[in-house]
Every structure is written in C-alpha cells, then in structure tokens.
Motif scaffolding. Structure first.
Motif, PDB file in Angstrom:
ATOM      1  N   ASP A 275       0.821  -1.210   0.000  1.00 58.03           N
ATOM      2  CA  ASP A 275       0.000   0.000   0.000  1.00 58.03           C
ATOM      3  C   ASP A 275       0.858   1.265   0.000  1.00 58.03           C
ATOM      4  OD1 ASP A 275      -2.406  -1.446   0.080  1.00 58.03           O
ATOM      5  OD2 ASP A 275      -2.293  -1.627   2.255  1.00 58.03           O
ATOM      6  N   LEU A 276       2.011   1.211   0.632  1.00 61.75           N
ATOM      7  CA  LEU A 276       2.916   2.368   0.619  1.00 61.75           C
ATOM      8  C   LEU A 276       3.379   2.669  -0.801  1.00 61.75           C
ATOM      9  CD1 LEU A 276       5.165   1.712   3.755  1.00 61.75           C
ATOM     10  CD2 LEU A 276       3.394   3.442   3.516  1.00 61.75           C
ATOM     11  N   TYR A 277       3.737   1.622  -1.551  1.00 56.03           N
ATOM     12  CA  TYR A 277       4.172   1.812  -2.932  1.00 56.03           C
ATOM     13  C   TYR A 277       3.034   2.364  -3.790  1.00 56.03           C
ATOM     14  CZ  TYR A 277       8.728  -0.449  -2.493  1.00 56.03           C
ATOM     15  OH  TYR A 277      10.027  -0.744  -2.177  1.00 56.03           O
TER      16      TYR A 277
ATOM     17  N   LYS B 242       2.265  10.392  -9.553  1.00 54.65           N
ATOM     18  CA  LYS B 242       1.660  10.158 -10.869  1.00 54.65           C
ATOM     19  C   LYS B 242       2.581   9.308 -11.759  1.00 54.65           C
ATOM     20  CE  LYS B 242      -1.346  14.220 -10.992  1.00 54.65           C
ATOM     21  NZ  LYS B 242      -1.278  14.472  -9.536  1.00 54.65           N
ATOM     22  N   VAL B 243       3.088   8.238 -11.182  1.00 52.50           N
ATOM     23  CA  VAL B 243       3.919   7.267 -11.909  1.00 52.50           C
ATOM     24  C   VAL B 243       3.364   5.878 -11.639  1.00 52.50           C
ATOM     25  CG1 VAL B 243       5.980   8.722 -11.767  1.00 52.50           C
ATOM     26  CG2 VAL B 243       5.556   6.987  -9.993  1.00 52.50           C
ATOM     27  N   LYS B 244       3.912   4.879 -12.327  1.00 53.47           N
ATOM     28  CA  LYS B 244       3.544   3.493 -12.062  1.00 53.47           C
ATOM     29  C   LYS B 244       4.330   2.970 -10.864  1.00 53.47           C
ATOM     30  CE  LYS B 244       2.535   2.442 -16.919  1.00 53.47           C
ATOM     31  NZ  LYS B 244       2.915   1.597 -18.087  1.00 53.47           N
TER      32      LYS B 244
ATOM     33  N   ILE C 296       8.410  17.722 -11.096  1.00 55.92           N
ATOM     34  CA  ILE C 296       7.502  17.870  -9.962  1.00 55.92           C
ATOM     35  C   ILE C 296       6.736  19.176 -10.096  1.00 55.92           C
ATOM     36  CG2 ILE C 296       7.323  17.999  -7.449  1.00 55.92           C
ATOM     37  CD1 ILE C 296       8.295  15.311  -8.493  1.00 55.92           C
ATOM     38  N   SER C 297       5.420  19.079 -10.049  1.00 56.99           N
ATOM     39  CA  SER C 297       4.587  20.278 -10.132  1.00 56.99           C
ATOM     40  C   SER C 297       4.755  21.128  -8.876  1.00 56.99           C
ATOM     41  CB  SER C 297       3.117  19.888 -10.294  1.00 56.99           C
ATOM     42  OG  SER C 297       2.281  21.011 -10.150  1.00 56.99           O
ATOM     43  N   LYS C 298       4.885  22.431  -9.040  1.00 49.73           N
ATOM     44  CA  LYS C 298       5.007  23.336  -7.890  1.00 49.73           C
ATOM     45  C   LYS C 298       3.731  23.336  -7.053  1.00 49.73           C
ATOM     46  CE  LYS C 298       8.353  26.458 -10.055  1.00 49.73           C
ATOM     47  NZ  LYS C 298       8.629  27.849 -10.500  1.00 49.73           N
TER      48      LYS C 298
ATOM     49  N   ASN D 246       3.277  18.624  -1.311  1.00 54.26           N
ATOM     50  CA  ASN D 246       3.655  17.480  -0.473  1.00 54.26           C
ATOM     51  C   ASN D 246       4.857  16.719  -1.019  1.00 54.26           C
ATOM     52  OD1 ASN D 246       1.705  17.803   1.524  1.00 54.26           O
ATOM     53  ND2 ASN D 246       0.172  16.673   0.360  1.00 54.26           N
ATOM     54  N   VAL D 247       5.371  17.114  -2.167  1.00 54.01           N
ATOM     55  CA  VAL D 247       6.525  16.435  -2.762  1.00 54.01           C
ATOM     56  C   VAL D 247       7.673  17.424  -2.905  1.00 54.01           C
ATOM     57  CG1 VAL D 247       7.406  15.123  -4.735  1.00 54.01           C
ATOM     58  CG2 VAL D 247       5.017  14.855  -4.028  1.00 54.01           C
ATOM     59  N   THR D 248       8.815  17.084  -2.365  1.00 51.24           N
ATOM     60  CA  THR D 248      10.007  17.938  -2.465  1.00 51.24           C
ATOM     61  C   THR D 248      11.218  17.090  -2.814  1.00 51.24           C
ATOM     62  OG1 THR D 248      10.384  17.705  -0.078  1.00 51.24           O
ATOM     63  CG2 THR D 248       9.183  19.663  -0.820  1.00 51.24           C
ATOM     64  N   VAL D 249      12.223  17.751  -3.368  1.00 46.32           N
ATOM     65  CA  VAL D 249      13.501  17.096  -3.644  1.00 46.32           C
ATOM     66  C   VAL D 249      14.393  17.271  -2.421  1.00 46.32           C
ATOM     67  CG1 VAL D 249      15.538  17.043  -5.141  1.00 46.32           C
ATOM     68  CG2 VAL D 249      13.282  17.571  -6.109  1.00 46.32           C
TER      69      VAL D 249
END
Length: 533
Positions: free
Chosen positions: A17-19, A27-29, A67-69, A73-76
């Motif tokens: 479930d984490l994956y 937004k990837v497989k 990565i969309s600005k 919730n997603v950062t490098v």
C-alpha cells in the motif's frame, strides 16, 4: 531523492500500500519506484473510529520526473550525510578526557574516537551489567550504592528509563540522525529512525550501550569505570591536570558530561568555573491502568498490535502562574526508586521495549524558579532545595527507601489514604501511605491538583479518585548551568560543559546531540592525536 509528505493509510495497511500511495502521489507506475524508505511515521488518532498512520516517504525513481510546484507534499531532498572534518591546528599535549558515560559523554567520545583523538572516558559508576545487579538489590531490599544506581553508571540515568528518543529541537545539522543511526548499528530497532515518538526500552538499551562502548574502544578510546573526578588543576586560566580518586591525569581538554545528579562534582566546581542557578521542576509520579490510557486515546482500537500502548503529554498554566506538566511518560511501565544519596527518596519511570506492563506512569511536575530557592545568590541552592524534599520523602516513607504514596482523592483533601482502589503502585522496594503535602511545597501541591484536574478534561478519567501519586520526582533536569561561551568552553579554557547536567540538554537525544556539538568544537580547534608530527 523525492520526499512525499502526508501519506495517510489505515492502520491495517501493508508495504504494498505504501508503494501504491507513493506512485499515486507522483503520478507514476508502481514499477517506476526504484526504492522506498520511511522518513517519518506518526499516528493520527483525532478520529477514534478512523485512526490513521501518516507517513513521510523517501522515494528514488528509475527515471527523473518533473515535480509540479502545486504539489506541495513532494520535495527534492538530499540524502542524509553527517560528516565533520578534523580541521584543528592546535597541538594536543595529552589525550582529551570525557567525564561521564551518559548519552552526552558517549557521543562526544564516539566522535572524538572516530576522528583519532583517543579519548579517556571516566565514569564513577559501574559497567551496565554490574550496575543492573546493584539496582536490583536496591529495589529488592533497600540497599543503596551511592556510586552504582539509577543516576550513576554506564549510560547515565537514561539507561533505566523508557529510552525515549524524541526531541523538540530541530535537526538541521543531521546530528540527531547520526545519533539514531549509531543506536541502530549498536542493536536498536530500525524503527527508531523514523517513528515520530521513538523509544528503545531499558531492556534493549543496555546491550546498545555495551556495543557503543566496544566501538569507542576499537577506535582508540579508553573507559575507566568506578573512577570519579575529584579535582581540576588550572594554570594560566586553562586546565592542565585532573585528579581522580586513584590517579593524576594530565589533559588539555576536559569535557564535563557529568549528569544532573553529580552534586559533589558541582560543589567541587563551584570555585573553579562559573555556575548559574536555572529553573527546574519537582512533583510526583502518577499511575493509571495502561488500558484506560489506551482506550481514552484510541477508543475501540485500543490494544491493536500496530498501535501499541498509548501515551500522553499535557501542559497547564496554574492560577499561581506556574506551569504544571507531564514529563517522561512511560506506557506500560513502572515507577522506579532512583536515589543516589543515602536517606533520600527519588522517583523516576521506566519501560521495557514492549511496554506491556499493567500501569502507565508519568511525572507530573511544577515549575521551580531560582527565586524560590535563593538561586540568585548561590548557584548550588537548587541542589539543597531538591535534597530538602527528597529527605522529607525518605522520612515519610518510613526511612527505609519506601516511597510515600497517596490516592488523588485523598491528596486533594490532605488526608492519608487508607487503601488502594483498582490501581496499585509499582514502586519498589515498597510504598507507604502518607500525606504528600508533607514532602512538597504547598504551591507545588496546589498546582498539581489544578493540573491533574485539567488533564482529566483531555484524557478521560485521568483525574480519577484512585489514581496513585508517588513522591517525589525532583531530578527532571539540572538545577544549575555551567556557563560556556560561543566555542562551548567554560570561563576556564579547555573545559567543555556538556549535556543535561551542565544545563544544555533535556533527555537522551538532546544530550547526545550536545555531545556531538562539543566534540565538533574540539576537533575544530585541535589536531587529532595521531597527527602531531
């Protein structure tokens, strides 16, 4: 590496479930994910019928993505690396000495050893294996060793605790991550690196400490147990020699990681370094059924194996202006006899890793300020303040290290309890019904009643009549500070105050981090011992 925040899943989820959640967020497989690791894991129990785990996940993909600005919730992020270089140029004439083998002393010595400085570690107490025997004897029959007890010995006071590793300080330097990873390398569970409220438990922590000691020795460090610092020699405003009970040691660098209960050492230091009284707190230990605590926090899901026993943390500002707060909450644990001086009663709390005992306990303590004990004139006055109430607790308990206890309903009425309700005290070697008002200041007792009553509004039945109060809790933090400057040295050059006892930390993690900070300053100034030529 990408970090995804606010990944929410029900408590019965699995690794797959984490994956799936991570792939949805990016937004990837799922197959595009090369690696996934947990950076942080916490519990959201605000809705008792829908308790969630909240994750921060570190993800590595096979291919880069944009990565969309708008996806906040997603950062490098950069991979974790704690690395410091020994850049000092000043020659060391002698090996550095670290006094104290608690978390501050251990991690200071570890970094010094890693960088080639061959530290000597002095510890007045015993190795952890022998220390356990002395403490068990004290708990069994009240035979106290003033040199080997809850406060003194390998690992310091934290060895016999819940082994909590959470801290309120920020970790921009990565020191905290370094500490946690060293604990894992020494045998602690991997989960401590990502749980929001990590703990090791005193049963596991003992072996971890032994392995850290062995690592320091393998890197050139030397441990000298049952050897106490008794004097410091100063020339030209710098340390050049120390005296122990059995030796004279020349040194240019002395780290004072002495712990908050090294009262005789503070007395020796008083005419050598600058000491300043600081606030601390005193109060009692409170015990409830752990089942009650978990049901109040988790509802019908209390007891779920993935949730574990619940804890709590409360603060209240009393009418007299003092803060009253819970401290060192030990789920599924025991209240411990923690005296380090003859004819004094001191309490603390302890849990094993599984936290599976019947009671949960915590200190409930009230703020004490220097003006309460004459600290403006005498930096050692806080120690005497603590001693006064520890002696009173000893006498109330029967002068045999039994602790004074009282039910909350009777505490409110200043009446000695006659019998227990559903809760029995876990303190050993024993407990004696007493009026705790006789071993605490009135303003502390008044604040405790107000605070416990307030906490009952936040955790159901916290203020129940038969909650057991055990006195006294006095060693929440050091009652003084050894002043240090920007390079972490005292007014005497070469002396580095460090950790909780010196007034710069408040728990295992913050003390260990302060130990690393002090070591960093030493290697910034001095060359390693193996680079003299």
């Amino acid at each position: 590496m990408l970090r995804i925040q606010q990944v929410k899943l029900p408590i019965d989820h699995n690794q797959e479930d984490l994956y799936i959640k991570a792939a949805e967020s990016l937004k990837v497989k799922k197959e595009d994910i090369k690696s996934l690791s947990i950076f942080r894991k916490s519990i959201d129990a605000r809705k008792k019928d829908e308790i969630l785990f909240i994750y921060a996940l570190d993800i590595e993909l096979y291919n880069d993505i944009k990565i969309s600005k708008r996806n906040t919730n997603v950062t490098v992020v950069e991979p974790f690396i704690y690395e410091v270089e020994a850049t000092g140029e000043k020659l060391l004439n002698n090996r550095p000495v670290v006094v104290g083998s608690g978390p501050a002393g251990l991690f200071c010595a570890l970094l010094l050893a890693e960088k080639g400085y061959s530290p000597i570690i002095l510890e007045r107490g015993k190795k952890v294996k022998e220390r356990v025997k002395d403490i068990d004897k004290f708990w069994k029959d009240g035979t106290l060793s003033e040199r080997s007890n809850i406060q003194f010995g390998e690992g310091g006071a934290g060895t016999f605790s819940d082994g909590k590793l959470n801290t309120l300080i920020k970790d921009r330097s990565k020191r905290g991550k370094k500490v946690l990873e060293e604990f894992v390398d020494a045998g602690a569970p991997d989960e401590i690196t990502y749980l929001n409220k990590p703990h090791i438990g005193t049963d596991l922590l003992r072996n971890v400490l032994v392995n850290i000691r062995k690592k320091i020795i393998s890197l050139g460090g030397t441990f000298r147990f049952e050897e106490q610092l008794t004097d410091i020699k100063i020339k030209d405003n710098s340390v050049y020699r120390i005296i122990t009970e059995s030796d004279i040691i020349d040194t240019d660098v002395l780290v004072l990681a002495i712990g908050h209960s090294a009262r005789d050492t503070f007395e020796m230091l008083n005419d050598k370094v600058e000491l300043k009284a600081k606030p601390f707190a005193i109060g009692v230990r409170i015990e409830h059924p752990q089942r009650m605590i978990s049901e109040s926090q988790y509802g019908n899901l209390a007891g779920h194996p993935k949730l574990g026993p619940a804890d709590y943390k409360f603060v209240h500002k009393s009418k007299n202006g003092r803060s009253v707060y819970t401290f060192c909450m030990c789920p599924g644990g025991v209240v411990t006899a923690s005296s380090s001086e003859n004819n004094h009663v001191v309490t603390n709390g302890m849990s094993f890793h599984d936290r599976d005992l019947e009671n949960g306990n915590a200190a409930i303590v009230v703020q004490i300020n220097p003006e309460d004990f004459g600290g403006e004139e005498n930096p050692l006055a806080g120690i005497e303040f603590q001693r006064e109430y520890e002696r009173k607790a000893f006498e109330l308990g029967g002068s045999n290290y039994h602790a004074p206890v009282q039910l909350f309903k009777d505490f409110k009425e200043k009446r000695v309890s006659a019998s227990f309700g559903e809760i029995y005290p876990t303190y050993r070697p024993g407990a004696t019904f007493s009026n705790l008002w006789d071993c605490l200041p009135d303003y502390v007792c008044e604040s405790l009643i107000e605070g416990i009553t307030a906490f009952g509004k936040w955790l159901e039945n916290f203020d129940r009549d038969d909650a057991v109060l055990t006195g006294v809790e006095t060693r929440t933090s050091s009652p003084l500070r050894i002043n240090r400057d920007d390079d972490l040295q005292s007014n005497i050059k070469g002396i580095y105050p460090c950790g909780e006892g010196s007034g710069y930390a408040g728990g295992i993690m913050s003390a260990a981090i302060d130990g690393l900070k002090v070591a960093e300053q030493i290697i910034k100034l001095y060359k390693p011992m193996n680079k003299k030529e």
